[in-house]
Write a protein that holds these residues in place. Structure first.
Motif, PDB file in Angstrom:
ATOM      1  N   GLU A 592     -50.238  20.758 -25.215  1.00 20.64           N
ATOM      2  CA  GLU A 592     -49.029  20.695 -26.044  1.00 20.64           C
ATOM      3  C   GLU A 592     -48.477  19.267 -26.070  1.00 20.64           C
ATOM      4  OE1 GLU A 592     -48.606  25.058 -24.523  1.00 20.64           O
ATOM      5  OE2 GLU A 592     -49.579  23.215 -23.850  1.00 20.64           O
ATOM      6  N   MET A 593     -48.566  18.579 -24.929  1.00 22.88           N
ATOM      7  CA  MET A 593     -48.122  17.181 -24.877  1.00 22.88           C
ATOM      8  C   MET A 593     -48.944  16.333 -25.843  1.00 22.88           C
ATOM      9  SD  MET A 593     -49.328  14.001 -23.632  1.00 22.88           S
ATOM     10  CE  MET A 593     -50.355  14.247 -22.196  1.00 22.88           C
ATOM     11  N   ILE A 594     -50.251  16.524 -25.810  1.00 26.00           N
ATOM     12  CA  ILE A 594     -51.129  15.765 -26.714  1.00 26.00           C
ATOM     13  C   ILE A 594     -50.739  16.032 -28.166  1.00 26.00           C
ATOM     14  CG2 ILE A 594     -53.520  15.411 -27.485  1.00 26.00           C
ATOM     15  CD1 ILE A 594     -54.455  16.352 -24.735  1.00 26.00           C
ATOM     16  N   MET A 595     -50.537  17.302 -28.487  1.00 23.37           N
ATOM     17  CA  MET A 595     -50.246  17.662 -29.875  1.00 23.37           C
ATOM     18  C   MET A 595     -48.895  17.124 -30.328  1.00 23.37           C
ATOM     19  SD  MET A 595     -52.080  19.110 -32.216  1.00 23.37           S
ATOM     20  CE  MET A 595     -53.088  20.532 -31.803  1.00 23.37           C
ATOM     21  N   GLN A 596     -47.922  17.112 -29.443  1.00 23.84           N
ATOM     22  CA  GLN A 596     -46.603  16.563 -29.805  1.00 23.84           C
ATOM     23  C   GLN A 596     -46.721  15.079 -30.154  1.00 23.84           C
ATOM     24  OE1 GLN A 596     -43.845  17.912 -30.484  1.00 23.84           O
ATOM     25  NE2 GLN A 596     -43.867  19.954 -29.560  1.00 23.84           N
ATOM     26  N   HIS A 597     -47.486  14.339 -29.362  1.00 29.42           N
ATOM     27  CA  HIS A 597     -47.705  12.923 -29.661  1.00 29.42           C
ATOM     28  C   HIS A 597     -48.403  12.767 -31.016  1.00 29.42           C
ATOM     29  CE1 HIS A 597     -46.383  10.657 -26.136  1.00 29.42           C
ATOM     30  NE2 HIS A 597     -46.887  11.596 -25.354  1.00 29.42           N
ATOM     31  N   LEU A 598     -49.440  13.557 -31.223  1.00 30.09           N
ATOM     32  CA  LEU A 598     -50.206  13.446 -32.471  1.00 30.09           C
ATOM     33  C   LEU A 598     -49.351  13.773 -33.686  1.00 30.09           C
ATOM     34  CD1 LEU A 598     -53.566  15.082 -31.302  1.00 30.09           C
ATOM     35  CD2 LEU A 598     -53.266  12.706 -32.023  1.00 30.09           C
ATOM     36  N   VAL A 599     -48.528  14.810 -33.565  1.00 31.77           N
ATOM     37  CA  VAL A 599     -47.658  15.195 -34.679  1.00 31.77           C
ATOM     38  C   VAL A 599     -46.673  14.078 -34.991  1.00 31.77           C
ATOM     39  CG1 VAL A 599     -45.730  16.706 -35.254  1.00 31.77           C
ATOM     40  CG2 VAL A 599     -47.880  17.695 -34.491  1.00 31.77           C
ATOM     41  N   GLY A 600     -46.141  13.437 -33.954  1.00 34.48           N
ATOM     42  CA  GLY A 600     -45.231  12.308 -34.181  1.00 34.48           C
ATOM     43  C   GLY A 600     -45.917  11.167 -34.912  1.00 34.48           C
ATOM     44  N   ILE A 601     -47.167  10.876 -34.532  1.00 35.87           N
ATOM     45  CA  ILE A 601     -47.915   9.789 -35.175  1.00 35.87           C
ATOM     46  C   ILE A 601     -48.257  10.160 -36.616  1.00 35.87           C
ATOM     47  CG2 ILE A 601     -50.080   8.483 -35.103  1.00 35.87           C
ATOM     48  CD1 ILE A 601     -49.988   8.841 -32.007  1.00 35.87           C
ATOM     49  N   ILE A 602     -48.666  11.414 -36.836  1.00 40.79           N
ATOM     50  CA  ILE A 602     -48.979  11.869 -38.198  1.00 40.79           C
ATOM     51  C   ILE A 602     -47.741  11.761 -39.086  1.00 40.79           C
ATOM     52  CG2 ILE A 602     -49.566  13.902 -39.598  1.00 40.79           C
ATOM     53  CD1 ILE A 602     -51.340  14.826 -37.214  1.00 40.79           C
ATOM     54  N   THR A 603     -46.613  12.221 -38.570  1.00 36.90           N
ATOM     55  CA  THR A 603     -45.369  12.196 -39.351  1.00 36.90           C
ATOM     56  C   THR A 603     -45.022  10.780 -39.776  1.00 36.90           C
ATOM     57  OG1 THR A 603     -44.570  14.141 -38.159  1.00 36.90           O
ATOM     58  CG2 THR A 603     -42.932  12.825 -39.337  1.00 36.90           C
ATOM     59  N   GLU A 604     -45.141   9.855 -38.831  1.00 36.76           N
ATOM     60  CA  GLU A 604     -44.747   8.473 -39.123  1.00 36.76           C
ATOM     61  C   GLU A 604     -45.746   7.799 -40.061  1.00 36.76           C
ATOM     62  OE1 GLU A 604     -42.013   5.476 -39.055  1.00 36.76           O
ATOM     63  OE2 GLU A 604     -41.842   7.493 -38.193  1.00 36.76           O
ATOM     64  N   THR A 605     -47.043   7.945 -39.783  1.00 36.90           N
ATOM     65  CA  THR A 605     -48.050   7.262 -40.621  1.00 36.90           C
ATOM     66  C   THR A 605     -48.148   7.873 -42.020  1.00 36.90           C
ATOM     67  OG1 THR A 605     -49.824   8.626 -39.657  1.00 36.90           O
ATOM     68  CG2 THR A 605     -49.434   6.458 -38.681  1.00 36.90           C
TER      69      THR A 605
END
Length: 973
Positions: A592-605
């Motif tokens: 879940e930690m990994i996915m939260q980071h990835l979602v944040g990066i996807i949202t921003e990029t």
């Protein structure tokens, strides 16, 4: 007046498209009017008119190019715009492009190239005549326009494989273009000579010369034309003249700005490399003055960056010369080799001030250029390639000469640590001669047996990895040494290096931690010797350190303060992806930690997608987390995290991300247990994803198809409840109409028939059958025939009675279109295509489906018994040939084969970028059949033992040989 108003309106939309605030709405408005007749001509008139701002005209030329790319023709070559517009564009565009200058001209040139790719020469027979007629003896600007158009057409030939069709196209050009080409080359030479002291005149003349030289390459790229062979003395004398030519008026003051003379000489070196590599029998005797001139150029040219490309191309030419054993002998003495190293290799391999500045100021560009396998033209790589080629010819001599310099530079550094540049040169020199062959993405596959690579690593490289006061560039050299020679180090040595490399993620130097990420990713990709599908490092090796590695990588990526900076470093994301792929199920506790980071990066990029490779690896990582962690979590664990950001991307029409989102939505459905609730967030998507506009982007088609299949497998009632069966079948109709997509159409159809009750489809079955027959009749391909065969077998093999399918349904479906047609299709298409079904599940489907047609279909046996023997022969041949994979246990994917870091170039565009971590779920319509051969054997045994099989009346129709084979098969039951 109406036309002027139309152009004003078009101008307003193009101007609005330049502002981020209004760009999306303007784009939609342009898309809505581009279907109108005359749109393309209006757009060209706007581009040609000086009444509009330059920025609007450039935007118009860019939109026109993209419009032509999307709308000129479909996959079969049919025009997608009115034929009147097609003819008008062809009539106007060449003259218009020639009249323009700068970026606008370049965009129209690319549009012409796209049109020519489809139409030239067969449907655009006047193009070359039109170009030749516009060439003039003195109008340099017009000539340059003509040459740009010509080059935009001819350069398409360079990467293509030779074929009769291609050679005929080139022959068509040569017949019309060769004589004017040589005349123009000679005339340009005369004008350059006449204007040697006139810089204003020389600049456009050298643009002509560059284009002429590029076209020289184009016309010779596939084979040497007879004209060029006959006139080689005249033409090559001009080429040599300009390789030797110097004029201070053409030298730029800026040390970074390449001048027109260097550009021309770079093109000449590429041409010479082509001739040396391909046409040595024609060119060989002319080679010596070119080699001598190139040598002189390399020993006198400056170290400024503006000469980098020329030096790289010149060294490339000499490297090609050296590949010929006889010609390489000119370098084959110790004295000459020392001169080569001192005068050519060392000046171009040593670190320059400009390299150090790039290391500090543009570290990501430094890394990309420095990385082995990069396509950047760097002096260091070109010098390395030249030295390696010399070493292949004279291994002992080159090794001896180079190692004397290596020892000298190492001694210089060891006596004074401030002389770190000397060690940098030593490490590069050693690596250049230590590799045998070339370094690929897999590292060095073999090394120079005269050198001890591991010993050099222990003595000179390892200390730099752990010392705290090592200069950052030497630290990078040490990491890169591991990267290059990773295959020569043992697993134990690499394991020891792993914590040291991991600690580099705490370094402040961008290139240091980036190279550490690159090297860790490549180490984790190493395959075990002799076992291509087994990785050297597995999850047990990585699991203890994976969480810390991922945390550090996320910290480095998230340093970026803008979408562009966040996505700048694809190497960090590639490493992150590889750690997840290697750690596999062990990431579950912190997934879940990994996915939260990835979602944040996807949202921003997603606010400004800028790096296609970063984007691809980012979504591959999401796919990997879903693949390995989702099955261990409660159903829906990741739905609430991913669905809001995915819906936002689709709602904002972030086209660069959409095909990835479709693939991952499919995976979200596929990894969930079949009894898990259907995600609420996906249901509202069904109607929008059936809209035709989404399917116009080629890259969306595979992803959307598999998303629909995943939805059908999990919630087929949605299509019935929302009255979406007709739009769904409309997608199938659209897909099978195009040769490029017909296989996706059949995949979708199989899923529709398998998942939606037949009672809901009954009224559409005749139309479905007619569409299949029309395609078989109008534009039959081998791929289409195989898919039809697969469909028949898939339907026939379905053993679940609740599905209401089976062999009788398969026969009846095609007979809906025309009574009795199944007999012809079975005989002409289905049976012959059977051996072309290759995968394990497809072979199983074919055997079970054919068995059921022959031994369980009352309709086939009663109406088409004349074809029974043909089917029985294919069944026995398939089962007794030893080619059948007998047991199929579902879609098995060897984890080691998941390698998203391939050779193909990832880019934003219309092509499909498949996520390797997203496995397309394979449906087995006969899950209760564990062994297809035994299943068939049992059916034969029942029929031949008098068990009341529907096939009994047809058993006697086979030949003696097939009868014996059936008896053998029955004995296996």
């Amino acid at each position: 007046m109406a036309l002027n108003q139309e152009l004003q309106q078009l101008s307003g939309l193009l101007e609005a498209s330049l502002s981020p605030a209004t760009a999306k709405q303007a784009e939609q408005s342009l898309r809505s009017v581009e279907t109108q007749q005359g749109f393309s001509i209006s757009l060209l008139k706007l581009v040609a008119s000086d009444q509009f701002p330059a920025s609007v005209r450039l935007a118009g030329s860019l939109y026109f190019k993209n419009f032509i790319r999307r709308k000129w023709t479909d996959e079969e070559g049919n025009y997608l715009i009115p034929i009147a517009d097609v003819e008008a564009v062809k009539t106007e565009i060449v003259g218009l492009m020639i009249s323009l200058q700068g970026p606008t001209q370049i965009q129209l040139g690319e549009a012409i190239s796209i049109m020519a790719d489809s139409d030239f020469p067969d449907r655009w027979t006047t193009l070359i005549d039109d170009l030749v007629s516009r060439l003039t003896p003195t109008d340099v600007y017009t000539n340059n326009g003509v040459l740009r158009v010509a080059h935009s057409i001819f350069k398409r030939w360079r990467p293509l494989f030779s074929s009769n069709e291609l050679l005929l196209e080139i022959k068509h050009v040569l017949e019309k273009f060769c004589v004017p080409f040589m005349s123009l080359f000679q005339q340009t030479d005369v004008l350059i000579t006449q204007n040697e002291g006139n810089k204003e005149a020389l600049i456009p003349l050298f643009q002509s010369l560059q284009l002429i030289l590029k076209i020289y390459f184009d016309l010779n790229c596939q084979d040497i034309p007879e004209f060029f062979e006959d006139n080689k003395d005249v033409l090559m004398a001009l080429v040599l003249k300009y390789l030797q030519y110097n004029n201070p008026l053409l030298v730029t003051d800026d040390e970074d700005e390449t001048g027109p003379l260097e550009e021309a000489k770079s093109i000449i070196c590429e041409l010479l490399q082509l001739y040396t590599q391909r046409y040595d029998d024609v060119f060989g005797e002319m080679l010596p003055p070119f080699v001598e001139t190139t040598w002189n150029l390399l020993t006198t040219i400056g170290l400024e960056p503006k000469y980098d490309v020329l030096v790289s191309k010149a060294l490339g030419f000499l490297t090609t010369v050296t590949k010929n054993q006889d010609r390489a002998q000119v370098f084959g003495s110790q004295q000459i080799l020392q001169q080569v190293v001192e005068k050519i290799v060392l000046p171009n391999m040593s670190l320059r001030q400009s390299d150090e500045e790039m290391f500090e100021d543009d570290p990501i560009e430094y890394t990309r250029r420095d990385l082995e396998g990069s396509d950047s033209d760097t002096r260091r790589r070109a010098a390395t390639d030249f030295l390696r080629e010399l070493k292949e010819r004279f291994e002992g001599l080159v090794t001896e000469v180079v190692m004397s310099y290596v020892q000298h530079y190492l001694q210089t550094y060891n006596s004074d640590k401030s002389e770190w540049r000397a060690k940098d040169t030593a490490v590069y020199l050693f690596s250049s001669v230590a590799v045998k062959g070339t370094v690929t993405a897999s590292g060095a596959s073999a090394t120079n047996m005269l050198l001890d690579v591991v010993g050099f690593f222990s003595q000179n490289i390892a200390p730099d990895l752990v010392a705290s006061d090592t200069h950052a560039i030497l630290k990078v050299d040490a990491i890169k040494f591991i990267h290059t020679f990773r295959n020569q180090l043992t697993k134990a040595q690499l394991t020891e290096a792993f914590p040291v490399l991991s600690s580099m993620f705490l370094a402040q130097d961008y290139v240091v931690y980036t190279y550490a990420a690159i090297t860790i990713e490549r180490i984790l990709s190493i395959k075990q010797s002799g076992q291509n599908n087994v990785l050297l490092f597995d999850k047990d090796d990585v699991a203890p350190v994976a969480e810390q590695l991922l945390t550090n990588l996320f910290r480095l990526i998230e340093k970026g303060q803008t979408p562009e900076k966040l996505a700048e470093n694809e190497f960090l994301m590639m490493c992150l992806m590889r750690v997840v792929l290697t750690a596999r199920e062990s990431i579950a506790p912190y997934s879940e930690m990994i996915m939260q980071h990835l979602v944040g990066i996807i949202t921003e990029t997603s606010k400004n997608p800028s790096n296609p490779k970063f984007t691809h690896y980012m979504f591959e990582t999401v796919g990997a987390v879903l693949r390995y962690a989702a099955p261990t979590k409660p159903p829906g664990t990741f739905d609430s995290v991913l669905l809001p950001v995915f819906m936002g991307i689709l709602g904002q029409d972030v086209t660069e991300f959409m095909q990835y989102v479709f693939q991952l939505l499919s995976q979200l459905l596929d990894v969930a247990p079949t009894n898990a609730p259907f995600p609420d967030g996906i249901a509202p998507l069904v109607r929008p994803i059936l809209s035709p506009s989404l399917w116009e982007t080629k890259g969306n088609v595979p992803a959307l198809t598999h998303l629909l299949i995943s939805i059908l497998a999990r919630n087929p009632e949605l299509f019935v409840q929302q009255s979406l069966i007709e739009p769904l079948l409309g997608v199938f109709q659209k897909l099978i109409a195009a040769k490029a997509n017909d296989h996706y159409g059949f995949e979708l159809l199989e899923s529709i028939l398998y998942n939606i009750p037949v009672s809901n489809l009954r009224t559409y079955l005749r139309q479905i059958a007619l569409l299949i027959l029309q395609r078989l009749h109008s534009s039959r391909t081998e791929k289409l025939v195989v898919r039809v065969s697969h469909l028949v077998y898939f339907l026939s093999a379905t053993t679940n009675p609740a599905k209401e399918l089976g062999p009788d349904f398969a026969v009846s479906l095609l007979d809906e279109a025309q009574p009795g047609i199944f007999s012809d299709i079975f005989d002409a298409f289905v049976v012959p295509a059977t051996p072309k079904l290759h995968s394990a599940v497809d072979k199983k489907i074919a055997v079970v489906g054919l068995t059921r047609i022959l031994f369980e279909s009352a309709k086939f046996n009663s109406q088409y018994g004349a074809k029974w023997a043909r089917g029985a022969e294919m069944l026995t041949t398939t089962l007794l040939s030893g080619s059948l994979v007998g047991v199929f246990d579902g879609p098995v994917i060897t984890e080691a084969t998941i390698d998203p870091v391939g050779d193909e170039e990832v880019s934003f565009g219309s092509s499909f970028a498949r996520l390797a971590t997203v496995a397309v779920k394979v449906v087995d319509p006969a899950p209760d059949v564990s062994d297809a051969k035994k299943y068939a054997a049992a059916a034969v045994q029942r029929a031949t033992s008098g068990g009341g099989s529907v096939a009994q009346p047809n058993l006697g129709s086979v030949t003696q040989e097939v009868g014996q084979s059936l008896t053998r098969l029955a004995g296996m039951a």
